[in-house]
Scaffold this motif. Structure first.
Motif, short mmCIF file in Angstrom:
data_model
loop_
_atom_site.label_atom_id
_atom_site.label_comp_id
_atom_site.label_asym_id
_atom_site.label_seq_id
_atom_site.Cartn_x
_atom_site.Cartn_y
_atom_site.Cartn_z
N GLY A 101 -3.01 -2.49 5.48
CA GLY A 101 -3.54 -3.00 4.23
C GLY A 101 -2.81 -2.54 2.99
O GLY A 101 -3.07 -3.05 1.89
N GLY A 102 -1.89 -1.57 3.11
CA GLY A 102 -1.23 -1.02 1.95
C GLY A 102 -0.42 -2.03 1.16
O GLY A 102 -0.39 -2.00 -0.07
N THR A 103 0.22 -2.96 1.87
CA THR A 103 1.06 -3.94 1.17
C THR A 103 0.24 -4.93 0.35
O THR A 103 0.79 -5.63 -0.50
N ARG A 104 -1.06 -4.99 0.59
CA ARG A 104 -1.91 -5.94 -0.14
C ARG A 104 -2.72 -5.29 -1.27
O ARG A 104 -3.41 -5.97 -2.02
N LEU A 105 -2.64 -3.96 -1.35
CA LEU A 105 -3.50 -3.25 -2.31
C LEU A 105 -3.27 -3.69 -3.75
O LEU A 105 -4.23 -3.96 -4.48
N ALA A 106 -2.02 -3.70 -4.19
CA ALA A 106 -1.73 -4.02 -5.59
C ALA A 106 -2.23 -5.42 -5.94
O ALA A 106 -2.84 -5.62 -7.01
N LYS A 107 -1.99 -6.38 -5.06
CA LYS A 107 -2.45 -7.74 -5.32
C LYS A 107 -3.97 -7.81 -5.39
O LYS A 107 -4.53 -8.51 -6.25
N ARG B 247 5.59 5.30 -0.45
CA ARG B 247 5.89 6.69 -0.10
C ARG B 247 5.38 6.99 1.31
O ARG B 247 4.22 6.72 1.61
N ARG B 248 6.25 7.52 2.13
CA ARG B 248 5.89 7.96 3.48
C ARG B 248 5.06 6.92 4.23
O ARG B 248 3.99 7.20 4.75
N HIS B 249 5.60 5.70 4.29
CA HIS B 249 4.97 4.60 5.04
C HIS B 249 3.61 4.20 4.45
O HIS B 249 2.82 3.53 5.12
N HIS B 250 3.31 4.62 3.23
CA HIS B 250 2.10 4.22 2.52
C HIS B 250 2.49 3.45 1.26
O HIS B 250 3.63 3.53 0.80
N ARG B 251 1.52 2.74 0.72
CA ARG B 251 1.63 2.21 -0.64
C ARG B 251 0.54 2.87 -1.46
O ARG B 251 -0.63 2.93 -1.05
N ILE B 252 0.94 3.39 -2.61
CA ILE B 252 0.02 4.12 -3.49
C ILE B 252 -0.09 3.35 -4.79
O ILE B 252 0.91 3.13 -5.49
N CYS B 253 -1.28 2.92 -5.12
CA CYS B 253 -1.52 2.13 -6.32
C CYS B 253 -2.36 2.93 -7.31
O CYS B 253 -3.39 3.51 -6.93
N THR B 254 -1.93 2.95 -8.55
CA THR B 254 -2.67 3.60 -9.62
C THR B 254 -3.09 2.54 -10.63
O THR B 254 -2.26 1.71 -11.04
#
Length: 301
Positions: A81-87, A101-108
């Protein structure tokens, strides 16, 4: 309550204040996400769930609880699900910064003055009655909208049980409800680590003989001893990875709480290495049935 965390984000990927209130339904004793008042949080950190409906529900609930301008850090593995978080955050009106970062997506993101679509996402992820199960359920619970094949096989092959028993990892209460259809069952202890499933089981298993605990079966003292039977369809994933130690822990706990001669009924994927553990813990072990990639074991204490 000004800081909250949902789940257990990797410590090297997200900084969580020491006084943050835990909200994950998979951590017994955590606060209920749904009970947070609006505008009650300054910051929220969330290890987002992999399921789309569940993830959007969690994000929407946290945005509802954040004050205007409140800050959210949401992260997830890229393949969960990380690739869809920002959207997804953008659909709520957030301007999300997305960092791999490290196979994760981090959204702020900051909560906008007027978030969009929160009510719809919360409604889609809320508890509901599913007609094909004839049960109350909620997205995010294991097999929330269908009868899983393992449970169906166990249901079809359980004998008539009697006396005091337990359902380990009871989920929505499907096995327990079937067991309590017999007057010969005098008491049944249900144990489940998912608080949402516990809440649904309390609706689905409205029987005075049933006692339902929100707990990790690996925690000692949750289940009474001297039981006549235990049934289970144990989980075998933790954190997205296959982990047969969970099933082994269920087997060990059943061996501890059953009386001599008590029966343990377990269903599991046929490839899982449970038979040796069963034979170490029980006097007699048989494969009652094998079908559709599953095995149903009967073990006697």
């Amino acid at each position: 309550m000004r800081h909250a965390v949902y789940g257990l984000p990797p410590v090297d990927l997200a900084e969580v204040p020491g006084d943050a209130v835990q909200l994950s339904p998979l951590i017994p004793g955590a606060a209920r996400l749904e009970d947070l008042p609006e505008n009650s949080l300054d910051t929220a950190t969330v290890l987002a769930p992999p399921g789309t409906v569940e993830r959007r529900y969690v994000l929407a609930q946290l945005l509802r609880a954040l004050g205007p301008g409140g800050r959210m850090v949401a992260l997830a593995p890229k393949d969960r699900g990380g690739t869809r978080l920002a959207k997804e955050l953008t659909t709520f009106g957030c301007a999300a910064a997305d960092q791999p970062r490290r196979h994760h997506r981090i959204c702020t993101a900051e909560r906008p003055q007027v978030p969009a679509g929160l009510a719809e996402a919360i409604d889609e992820g809320s508890p509901r009655h599913v007609d094909n199960l004839a049960l109350c359920t909620q997205p995010g619970i294991f097999s929330w909208d269908r009868l899983d094949a393992g449970t169906a096989l166990l249901l079809a092959n359980l004998p008539s049980l009697k006396g005091r028993g337990a359902d380990f990892g009871c989920g929505l209460g499907i096995l327990s409800r079937a067991l309590l259809g017999s007057d010969a069952v005098t008491a049944l202890t249900l144990v489940e680590i998912d608080r949402r499933a516990v809440e649904m089981a309390r609706r689905n298993v409205a029987d005075p003989r049933a006692t339902i605990h929100w707990a990790d079966i690996r925690t000692p003292g949750v289940v009474p001893d001297g039981l006549d039977f235990v049934v289970t369809n144990p989980p075998f994933h933790e954190g997205g990875a296959e982990d047969p130690s969970l099933g082994r822990a269920f087997i060990a706990r059943a061996a501890e709480v059953l009386r001599p001669g008590g029966a343990f009924w377990l269903v599991a994927n046929a490839h899982l290495p449970y038979e040796a553990t069963l034979r170490e813990s029980f006097r007699a072990v048989t494969v009652a049935v094998q079908a559709n990639g599953f095995r149903v074991y009967e073990a006697r204490r």
